[in-house]
Enzyme design. Structure first.
Site, PDB file in Angstrom:
ATOM      1  N   HIS A 119       0.831  -1.224   0.000  1.00 32.72           N
ATOM      2  CA  HIS A 119       0.000   0.000   0.000  1.00 32.72           C
ATOM      3  C   HIS A 119       0.857   1.263   0.000  1.00 32.72           C
ATOM      4  O   HIS A 119       0.408   2.322   0.438  1.00 32.72           O
ATOM      5  CB  HIS A 119      -0.951   0.042   1.205  1.00 32.72           C
ATOM      6  CG  HIS A 119      -1.679  -1.238   1.466  1.00 32.72           C
ATOM      7  ND1 HIS A 119      -2.919  -1.511   0.956  1.00 32.72           N
ATOM      8  CD2 HIS A 119      -1.303  -2.343   2.164  1.00 32.72           C
ATOM      9  CE1 HIS A 119      -3.305  -2.721   1.342  1.00 32.72           C
ATOM     10  NE2 HIS A 119      -2.329  -3.249   2.065  1.00 32.72           N
ATOM     11  N   SER A 126      14.384  22.167 -15.708  1.00 33.64           N
ATOM     12  CA  SER A 126      13.185  22.973 -15.889  1.00 33.64           C
ATOM     13  C   SER A 126      13.600  24.325 -16.452  1.00 33.64           C
ATOM     14  O   SER A 126      14.647  24.852 -16.105  1.00 33.64           O
ATOM     15  CB  SER A 126      12.476  23.158 -14.547  1.00 33.64           C
ATOM     16  OG  SER A 126      11.684  24.324 -14.576  1.00 33.64           O
ATOM     17  N   LYS A 150      15.515  22.144 -10.423  1.00 25.74           N
ATOM     18  CA  LYS A 150      14.849  20.904 -10.836  1.00 25.74           C
ATOM     19  C   LYS A 150      15.730  19.966 -11.663  1.00 25.74           C
ATOM     20  O   LYS A 150      16.495  20.386 -12.517  1.00 25.74           O
ATOM     21  CB  LYS A 150      13.604  21.243 -11.682  1.00 25.74           C
ATOM     22  CG  LYS A 150      12.477  21.854 -10.893  1.00 25.74           C
ATOM     23  CD  LYS A 150      11.759  20.828 -10.026  1.00 25.74           C
ATOM     24  CE  LYS A 150      10.905  19.927 -10.864  1.00 25.74           C
ATOM     25  NZ  LYS A 150       9.516  20.310 -10.880  1.00 25.74           N
ATOM     26  N   GLU A 180       9.247   8.926 -16.579  1.00 26.12           N
ATOM     27  CA  GLU A 180       7.825   9.267 -16.745  1.00 26.12           C
ATOM     28  C   GLU A 180       7.304   8.796 -18.100  1.00 26.12           C
ATOM     29  O   GLU A 180       6.193   8.254 -18.215  1.00 26.12           O
ATOM     30  CB  GLU A 180       7.628  10.774 -16.609  1.00 26.12           C
ATOM     31  CG  GLU A 180       7.922  11.272 -15.205  1.00 26.12           C
ATOM     32  CD  GLU A 180       8.024  12.786 -15.159  1.00 26.12           C
ATOM     33  OE1 GLU A 180       7.012  13.430 -14.892  1.00 26.12           O
ATOM     34  OE2 GLU A 180       9.116  13.323 -15.409  1.00 26.12           O
TER      35      GLU A 180
END
Ligand code: ARG
Length: 462
Positions: free
Chosen positions: A160, A281, A287, A294
């Site tokens: 979980h 970024s 970043k 992704e």
């Protein structure tokens, strides 16, 4: 026959096709990817026609030589693909006619585009099964490298996404090695099942020419000819099997990718992704984004989409070939390309990433990860039934949580207040290293068990 009627079947036509008809009908923009398979198939067919005396040796030789010229024109980019010629099969044949003249017209004896396309596509998909298996193996090797480096690095195991029990980094990496092993086996199974030749089924019923289907099957590396000509031209289950295997594999990649996204966050810091597989970024200078992970996570979307797409095309088609089936290729091409890209990206990410053993250990040591060890100790050492031990441990977790502590920080008095049988010895099982070392059951996370699995896989992949 008018001038613009099709040169392959214009005999019964008085006019050429409407421009829209041509646009919806043509597949050459994408099926040109099967040029090599088409030419291999035609060369095998021509050789067989000569061997069986259906064609003269000189015609067959002219055809086979001419086809090599066509292939080299395609490979060098000199070939002019024509939409009016619909697909790769007719583009190749028309060019062959320009190159060698009349013998070209004899190539299609005892054959149809229906068995031709089924053969070409099978060969193409078979090649993808091989490529996918090698890519999977390479990724498994990358994961094995990570597992070996951190066979005993302790990290939290999750259920979980809540801290469950301590496990080792090596064990976690090896879980993916197992999943990918089944993926490779699925591609291998699909390959073995699809390796029968449709060639010679002709349009659908077979042919009256004395062809030798064993000969063409063998020349193309198939195990045998398909036994039913209707089935041979009508089914695309081989492509669906490939897509299904690809979908499952892409699902596995997606889960690993998701973990990399989570693990590389400032909140987790379990891994540092390499600059080579990260992006920055344009506005936030701090970043470093895991874009490759992704995108790998997302690829399952189009791959599963292709799978559902082809199932939907095939369902409900009456025997045998229908033009619907021309819609089989783009989905498979796109899925195969994207699966290979995702695997290459994951391979690079896994090879380049560095795990952070300190962060792994710190996370493993929090969240009451050894609560099960405490309960097991109560069963083993104090003879409690597991359900009672579970309850006692729950009380201690609540106590520690209230004090803002973890289990090993509770005093012996606090421990005894939950159950008088608890002794000093309990602290031994509350450490994460002891916890993972104790999980020695087969397939468990104990570093020695993990090393056994690493050795087994290294031998298997060698
Ligand atoms: N381009 C066609 C396809 O991909 C080749 C088979 C054409 N056969 C036919 N009967 N029209 O399916």
């Amino acid at each position: 026959m008018t001038d613009d009627a099709n040169q392959m079947w214009g005999g019964r036509f008085a006019a050429g096709p409407d421009a829209i008809m041509e646009a919806i009908n043509a597949s050459i923009s994408f099926d040109q990817r099967m040029a090599r398979q088409d030419i291999d198939g035609s060369r095998a067919h021509a050789a067989m026609l000569a061997a069986t005396g259906i064609l003269t040796d000189s015609d067959a030789n002219a055809i086979r030589e001419g086809l090599l010229t066509v292939l080299s024109e395609i490979e060098t980019g000199a070939f002019q693909f024509k939409t009016a010629l619909e697909d790769i099969h007719m583009n190749v044949e028309a060019r062959l006619k320009e190159l060698i003249g009349d013998p070209a017209g004899r190539l299609h004896t005892g054959r149809s585009r229906n068995d031709q396309v089924a053969t070409d596509f099978r060969l193409w998909v078979r090649g993808q099964c091989d490529a996918a298996q090698s890519a999977v193996k390479s990724l498994q090797t990358a994961l094995l490298g990570q597992a070996e480096a951190g066979a005993d690095w302790v990290m939290p195991g999750f259920t979980h996404l809540q801290t469950a029990q301590p496990v080792t980094w090596g064990h976690h990496m090896m879980a993916y090695v197992e999943m990918l092993g089944r993926d490779a086996a699925r591609f291998a199974d699909a390959r073995a099942r699809m390796n029968e030749s449709p060639l010679g089924a002709a349009a659908l019923a077979g042919t009256s020419f004395p062809i030798d289907r064993d000969m063409t099957a063998k020349a193309l590396g198939f195990d045998r000819p398909m036994a039913n000509s209707l089935d041979a031209v009508a089914d695309r289950d081989f492509a669906l099997e490939f897509l299904s295997a690809a979908s499952i594999c892409a699902m596995h990649l997606s889960r690993l990718a998701e973990e990399l996204v989570i693990w590389s966050s400032a909140q987790f810091r379990f891994v540092t992704m390499s600059d080579r597989f990260s992006t920055g970024s344009s506005i936030m200078p701090q970043k470093k984004n895991p874009d490759a992970a992704e995108l790998t996570r997302a690829k399952i979307g189009r791959i599963l989409g292709a799978t559902v797409g082809l199932f939907t095309v095939m369902k409900g088609l009456p025997m045998t070939y229908s033009k619907d089936m021309q819609e089989d290729k783009e989905q498979v091409f796109d899925a195969a390309d994207n699966l290979m890209l995702a695997m290459a990206a994951m391979d690079g990410m896994v090879r380049d990433m560095s795990a952070n053993p300190d962060a792994l250990r710190a996370a493993a040591s929090s969240g009451f990860s050894t609560a099960t060890d405490l309960a097991d100790w109560l069963v083993r050492e104090a003879g409690l039934p597991f359900r009672d031990a579970h309850h006692v441990t729950g009380t201690l977790v609540a106590m520690a949580e209230k004090d803002g502590k973890d289990l090993p920080d509770l005093s012996l008095d606090q421990m005894k207040s939950a159950h008088p049988a608890i002794t000093e010895a309990v602290y031994d099982v509350l450490g994460v290293d002891n916890s993972v070392r104790s999980r020695t059951s087969y397939g468990g996370t104990a570093p020695d068990q993990v090393r056994v699995q690493i050795a087994r896989w290294k031998e298997k992949l060698a």
